[in-house]
Design a protein around this motif. Structure first.
Motif, PDB file in Angstrom:
ATOM      1  N   ARG A  82       0.717  -1.421   0.006  1.00 34.50           N
ATOM      2  CA  ARG A  82      -0.274   0.453  -0.039  1.00 34.50           C
ATOM      3  C   ARG A  82       0.668   1.245   0.259  1.00 34.50           C
ATOM      4  O   ARG A  82       1.017   2.019   0.558  1.00 34.50           O
ATOM      5  CB  ARG A  82      -1.019   0.151   1.149  1.00 34.50           C
ATOM      6  CG  ARG A  82      -1.876  -0.988   1.234  1.00 34.50           C
ATOM      7  CD  ARG A  82      -2.092  -0.543   2.352  1.00 34.50           C
ATOM      8  NE  ARG A  82      -3.857  -2.206   2.308  1.00 34.50           N
ATOM      9  CZ  ARG A  82      -3.354  -2.260   3.283  1.00 34.50           C
ATOM     10  NH1 ARG A  82      -2.998  -3.220   3.986  1.00 34.50           N
ATOM     11  NH2 ARG A  82      -4.583  -4.014   3.387  1.00 34.50           N
ATOM     12  N   THR A  83       1.741   1.440  -1.455  1.00 38.93           N
ATOM     13  CA  THR A  83       2.650   2.555  -1.356  1.00 38.93           C
ATOM     14  C   THR A  83       1.738   3.525  -1.463  1.00 38.93           C
ATOM     15  O   THR A  83       1.176   3.818  -2.164  1.00 38.93           O
ATOM     16  CB  THR A  83       3.304   2.404  -2.733  1.00 38.93           C
ATOM     17  OG1 THR A  83       4.092   0.895  -2.035  1.00 38.93           O
ATOM     18  CG2 THR A  83       4.347   3.817  -2.846  1.00 38.93           C
ATOM     19  N   ALA A  87      -1.915   5.498 -10.880  1.00 39.44           N
ATOM     20  CA  ALA A  87      -1.764   4.149  -9.201  1.00 39.44           C
ATOM     21  C   ALA A  87      -1.473   3.172 -10.046  1.00 39.44           C
ATOM     22  O   ALA A  87      -2.031   2.597 -10.804  1.00 39.44           O
ATOM     23  CB  ALA A  87      -2.999   5.136  -8.407  1.00 39.44           C
ATOM     24  N   GLY A  88      -0.725   2.189  -9.400  1.00 34.61           N
ATOM     25  CA  GLY A  88      -0.125   1.188  -9.948  1.00 34.61           C
ATOM     26  C   GLY A  88       0.995   0.871 -10.885  1.00 34.61           C
ATOM     27  O   GLY A  88       1.069  -0.153 -11.244  1.00 34.61           O
ATOM     28  N   ARG A  89       1.083   2.062 -11.712  1.00 36.69           N
ATOM     29  CA  ARG A  89       2.142   2.302 -12.709  1.00 36.69           C
ATOM     30  C   ARG A  89       3.459   2.813 -12.426  1.00 36.69           C
ATOM     31  O   ARG A  89       3.819   2.831 -13.067  1.00 36.69           O
ATOM     32  CB  ARG A  89       1.108   2.746 -13.363  1.00 36.69           C
ATOM     33  CG  ARG A  89       0.279   1.860 -14.197  1.00 36.69           C
ATOM     34  CD  ARG A  89      -0.763   2.825 -15.444  1.00 36.69           C
ATOM     35  NE  ARG A  89       0.756   2.242 -16.633  1.00 36.69           N
ATOM     36  CZ  ARG A  89      -0.073   2.738 -17.228  1.00 36.69           C
ATOM     37  NH1 ARG A  89      -1.191   3.541 -17.964  1.00 36.69           N
ATOM     38  NH2 ARG A  89       0.499   2.568 -18.794  1.00 36.69           N
ATOM     39  N   THR A  90       4.090   3.298 -10.858  1.00 39.97           N
ATOM     40  CA  THR A  90       4.946   2.953 -10.693  1.00 39.97           C
ATOM     41  C   THR A  90       6.117   2.894 -11.454  1.00 39.97           C
ATOM     42  O   THR A  90       7.049   3.088 -11.776  1.00 39.97           O
ATOM     43  CB  THR A  90       5.151   3.423  -9.669  1.00 39.97           C
ATOM     44  OG1 THR A  90       4.021   4.599  -8.587  1.00 39.97           O
ATOM     45  CG2 THR A  90       6.096   4.255  -9.079  1.00 39.97           C
ATOM     46  N   ALA A  91       6.249   1.388 -11.586  1.00 38.39           N
ATOM     47  CA  ALA A  91       7.006   0.857 -11.514  1.00 38.39           C
ATOM     48  C   ALA A  91       7.471   0.617 -13.378  1.00 38.39           C
ATOM     49  O   ALA A  91       9.078   0.543 -14.015  1.00 38.39           O
ATOM     50  CB  ALA A  91       7.035  -0.827 -11.256  1.00 38.39           C
ATOM     51  N   GLU A  92       6.277   0.557 -14.099  1.00 35.61           N
ATOM     52  CA  GLU A  92       6.592   1.203 -15.132  1.00 35.61           C
ATOM     53  C   GLU A  92       7.021   2.330 -15.273  1.00 35.61           C
ATOM     54  O   GLU A  92       7.878   2.836 -16.561  1.00 35.61           O
ATOM     55  CB  GLU A  92       5.383   0.699 -15.870  1.00 35.61           C
ATOM     56  CG  GLU A  92       4.960   0.877 -17.459  1.00 35.61           C
ATOM     57  CD  GLU A  92       3.789   0.695 -17.662  1.00 35.61           C
ATOM     58  OE1 GLU A  92       3.388   0.833 -19.388  1.00 35.61           O
ATOM     59  OE2 GLU A  92       2.667   0.332 -17.380  1.00 35.61           O
ATOM     60  N   LEU A  96      11.836  -0.121  -4.024  1.00 38.79           N
ATOM     61  CA  LEU A  96      12.054   1.567  -4.851  1.00 38.79           C
ATOM     62  C   LEU A  96      12.201   1.247  -6.275  1.00 38.79           C
ATOM     63  O   LEU A  96      11.443   1.623  -6.782  1.00 38.79           O
ATOM     64  CB  LEU A  96      13.235   2.250  -4.412  1.00 38.79           C
ATOM     65  CG  LEU A  96      13.565   2.867  -3.379  1.00 38.79           C
ATOM     66  CD1 LEU A  96      14.726   3.704  -3.382  1.00 38.79           C
ATOM     67  CD2 LEU A  96      12.509   3.379  -2.540  1.00 38.79           C
ATOM     68  N   ALA A  97      13.305   0.466  -7.209  1.00 41.98           N
ATOM     69  CA  ALA A  97      13.019   0.221  -8.380  1.00 41.98           C
ATOM     70  C   ALA A  97      10.894  -0.319  -8.972  1.00 41.98           C
ATOM     71  O   ALA A  97      10.565  -0.251  -9.801  1.00 41.98           O
ATOM     72  CB  ALA A  97      13.785  -1.239  -8.416  1.00 41.98           C
ATOM     73  N   ARG A  98      10.779  -0.980  -7.637  1.00 42.39           N
ATOM     74  CA  ARG A  98       9.482  -1.921  -8.258  1.00 42.39           C
ATOM     75  C   ARG A  98       8.422  -0.340  -7.616  1.00 42.39           C
ATOM     76  O   ARG A  98       6.930  -1.250  -8.008  1.00 42.39           O
ATOM     77  CB  ARG A  98       9.326  -3.262  -7.422  1.00 42.39           C
ATOM     78  CG  ARG A  98       9.778  -4.212  -7.916  1.00 42.39           C
ATOM     79  CD  ARG A  98      10.195  -5.490  -7.217  1.00 42.39           C
ATOM     80  NE  ARG A  98      10.490  -5.508  -6.105  1.00 42.39           N
ATOM     81  CZ  ARG A  98       9.949  -6.644  -4.737  1.00 42.39           C
ATOM     82  NH1 ARG A  98       9.127  -7.929  -4.876  1.00 42.39           N
ATOM     83  NH2 ARG A  98      10.222  -6.514  -3.475  1.00 42.39           N
ATOM     84  N   GLY A  99       9.150   0.374  -7.479  1.00 46.24           N
ATOM     85  CA  GLY A  99       7.527   1.223  -7.116  1.00 46.24           C
ATOM     86  C   GLY A  99       7.172   1.095  -5.509  1.00 46.24           C
ATOM     87  O   GLY A  99       5.895   1.597  -4.974  1.00 46.24           O
ATOM     88  N   LEU A 100       7.877   0.058  -4.756  1.00 48.89           N
ATOM     89  CA  LEU A 100       7.075  -0.146  -3.583  1.00 48.89           C
ATOM     90  C   LEU A 100       7.818   1.075  -2.263  1.00 48.89           C
ATOM     91  O   LEU A 100       9.041   2.015  -2.596  1.00 48.89           O
ATOM     92  CB  LEU A 100       7.304  -1.315  -2.676  1.00 48.89           C
ATOM     93  CG  LEU A 100       7.032  -2.654  -3.793  1.00 48.89           C
ATOM     94  CD1 LEU A 100       7.300  -3.470  -3.742  1.00 48.89           C
ATOM     95  CD2 LEU A 100       5.333  -2.336  -3.787  1.00 48.89           C
ATOM     96  N   GLN A 101       7.573   1.040  -0.879  1.00 46.58           N
ATOM     97  CA  GLN A 101       8.098   1.723  -0.238  1.00 46.58           C
ATOM     98  C   GLN A 101       9.524   0.837  -0.185  1.00 46.58           C
ATOM     99  O   GLN A 101       9.131   0.086  -0.271  1.00 46.58           O
ATOM    100  CB  GLN A 101       7.489   1.193   1.484  1.00 46.58           C
ATOM    101  CG  GLN A 101       5.869   1.873   1.266  1.00 46.58           C
ATOM    102  CD  GLN A 101       5.997   4.249   1.700  1.00 46.58           C
ATOM    103  OE1 GLN A 101       6.483   4.487   1.214  1.00 46.58           O
ATOM    104  NE2 GLN A 101       5.225   3.840   2.636  1.00 46.58           N
TER     105      GLN A 101
END
Length: 562
Positions: A15-16, A194-199, A251-256
């Motif tokens: 839940r970032t 939302a949810g596309r940060t890793a991309e 961080l690279a995967r868009g997580l906390q």
């Protein structure tokens, strides 16, 4: 799947949070005066530059000599962190109108959570647009084109062409999952769905993760991009790269940076100082802040915790309050915390937060002497830690060195409170040929990186026996031969006659021995900096040794030996 497994694998339980970041490019330039092109320097390198300087090829991190060769008309200014904070205060105040939880990452960069304000102002896109317009009004400048994002697809996130050259402050706004990605989104001026940060992060080089050693290693392993690194299994990354690699992988995967871990309510470690009667001026609060910073540091150490954010809170006798959240990357020392409190108080002073006159002091008519009355003045200064995490500790040295270092830091803090931040300096080695060029003075607590390496080849450098006393400015002298004629040195380093007398401040001293010259031809490729000189070592009567320099036919006393 258990909750522990979900958090370890980085799935739904992370839940970032969504974060909005306001970024003002090259903010250190906005805090200095100068016509374009202008650049701000720190540690012998370019810290930030204007658009005009960038158009000429000047870049952040460049050595000063290279920057001046690329842009001869470049104006260089020293960094002024206090002015940066003071000028950034109106921007923070504009963002604070949308939520009180404004986090100042550094002057020129601040962030707010999106969840609450986004719902109130009609969604993330509307919030970003409103924040962007408010910041532009605070800066008195139009926004950068596309600086207020809509909701573009990730593949359409590339920013537009830069605006025309200017030294006026500007701003960009970005939204993404988590602070790390939101900062990059603000630099690109986009809203990442939302949810596309890793991309969104995938095309960036691994150096964007902020770990130089890890980036170099990943490059050698054939993983040059964040996306390639994020595709590795989390378990393999933890086994190969350890805790720091795990944080970068998340961080690279868009997580906390770390998984969410349920914990009890955080202890109240805040420290405060109340003033009775109220303190009419902000200056005494700066000195109180240092003592409070020490107390907070001790409380955190006693609880085995550390923090990366601290809220600076001030209350007034008339009921007004002000609060600002400061972030510090790394271990927040007492000295660093006290510095941030001082910057914030001075920023509030400059903005006139507590008075209509903008002086930062209360000038009401309470007691008739201009010092304010019962309903004016500061009544409270409070420091509240935020973002607590377990302190991983540090490796202590033998023979009590760590204790000695702590005592030195406390003594330095007391001296800087009296003399100012730049009033106490340390000596760092630097490159050069003469003794005056071999060391530089750096304000205590600031990092330093030599512009030129001290161990590089230096043709014409003096022998290893260094003078004991080096003059701030070389003193003019006269060097005469046995017939009383001036001794000359030609372009081939030939000496016209043996030195017999040195005239220092009108006093003649007989030369008993001499050696040299050591010729040096410097900056021959740049006529504005080019110079030719030669150095001599002479021994005068009484056994005293001197270091002399001849340049342009004139002699100078540069240093003395014991």
């Amino acid at each position: 799947m258990t909750a522990e497994t979900a958090m370890a694998s980085g799935t739904a339980d992370d839940r970032t949070p969504r974060v909005l970041v306001v970024w003002c490019p090259d903010w250190p330039v906005a805090a200095v005066t100068g016509d374009d092109p202008v650049a701000v320097t720190e540690g012998g390198r370019i810290l930030a530059c204007s658009e005009g300087a960038r158009a000429a090829g000047v870049r952040q991190g460049q050595r000063l000599k290279l920057a001046q060769r690329l842009c001869p008309e470049l104006e260089l200014r020293d960094r002024d962190p206090e002015a940066e904070t003071r000028r950034f205060e109106p921007v923070v105040a504009a963002v604070e109108a949308f939520t009180p939880r404004v986090e100042v990452i550094r002057p020129g960069l601040c962030a707010i959570p999106v969840k609450g304000p986004g719902r109130y102002f009609g969604g993330e896109e509307a919030l970003a647009a409103k924040v962007g317009r408010a910041v532009a009004d605070a800066l008195g400048q139009p926004l950068i084109p596309d600086a207020v994002p809509g909701a573009p697809a990730v593949e359409e996130r590339q920013p537009t062409a830069p605006p025309p050259a200017t030294t006026a402050p500007r701003a960009r706004v970005g939204v993404a999952d988590g602070l790390f990605a939101a900062v990059l989104a603000a630099r690109a001026g986009v809203l990442v769905p939302a949810g596309r940060t890793a991309e969104f992060l995938a095309p960036y080089p691994v150096s964007a993760l902020g770990d130089e050693a890890l980036a170099e290693l990943l490059g050698r392993l054939g993983l040059p991009t964040v996306g390639a690194f994020a595709a590795l299994p989390a378990e393999s990354v933890a086994d190969r790269f350890g805790p720091s690699g795990t944080v970068a992988h998340r961080l690279a995967r868009g997580l906390q940076p770390r998984p969410l871990v349920p914990r009890d309510e955080e202890p109240d470690l805040a420290v405060e100082q109340r003033f009775d009667p109220p303190e009419p001026s902000a200056e005494p609060l700066v000195f109180v802040a240092r003592a409070l910073a020490e107390q907070l540091h001790q409380r955190l150490a006693g609880a085995g915790l550390t923090c990366r954010r601290v809220a600076v809170e001030v209350a007034c006798a008339d009921g007004r309050t002000a609060s600002r959240l400061w972030r510090h990357e790394g271990r927040l020392s007492a000295t660093a915390l006290a510095e941030r409190v001082r910057w914030q108080l001075q920023a509030w002073q400059g903005a006139g937060t507590f008075t209509g006159t903008g002086t930062g002091t209360f000038t009401g008519t309470g007691d008739g002497d201009g010092n304010g009355g019962e309903d004016t003045g500061f009544t409270l200064l409070r420091l509240a830690p935020d973002g607590l995490s377990p302190d991983q500790g540090r490796q202590l040295a033998l023979w009590g060195q760590a204790v000695a270092d702590d005592r030195v830091e406390r003594a330095v803090a007391r001296v800087q409170a009296v003399l100012g931040h730049a009033g106490l300096r340390r000596i760092e080695p630097a490159g050069g040929r003469g003794p005056g060029e071999q060391a530089v003075k750096v304000p205590w607590g600031e990092p330093y990186e030599a512009a030129v390496p001290s161990d590089a080849p230096w043709p014409g450098r003096l022998p290893e026996v260094w003078p004991a006393v080096v003059l701030r400015e070389p003193a003019p002298v006269r060097v005469l031969d046995g017939a009383g004629r001036p001794v000359m040195v030609d372009g081939r380093a030939g000496v016209s006659a043996r030195p017999a007398l040195v005239v220092v401040r009108g006093r003649e001293e007989r030369v008993d021995g001499w050696t040299g010259p050591w010729p040096a031809v410097e900056y021959w490729w740049d006529q504005s900096l080019a110079r030719r000189r030669a150095r001599f070592q002479v021994v005068v009567e009484g056994g005293r040794a001197l270091l002399l320099t001849v340049e342009g036919g004139a002699w100078y006393l540069e240093a003395g030996y014991d």
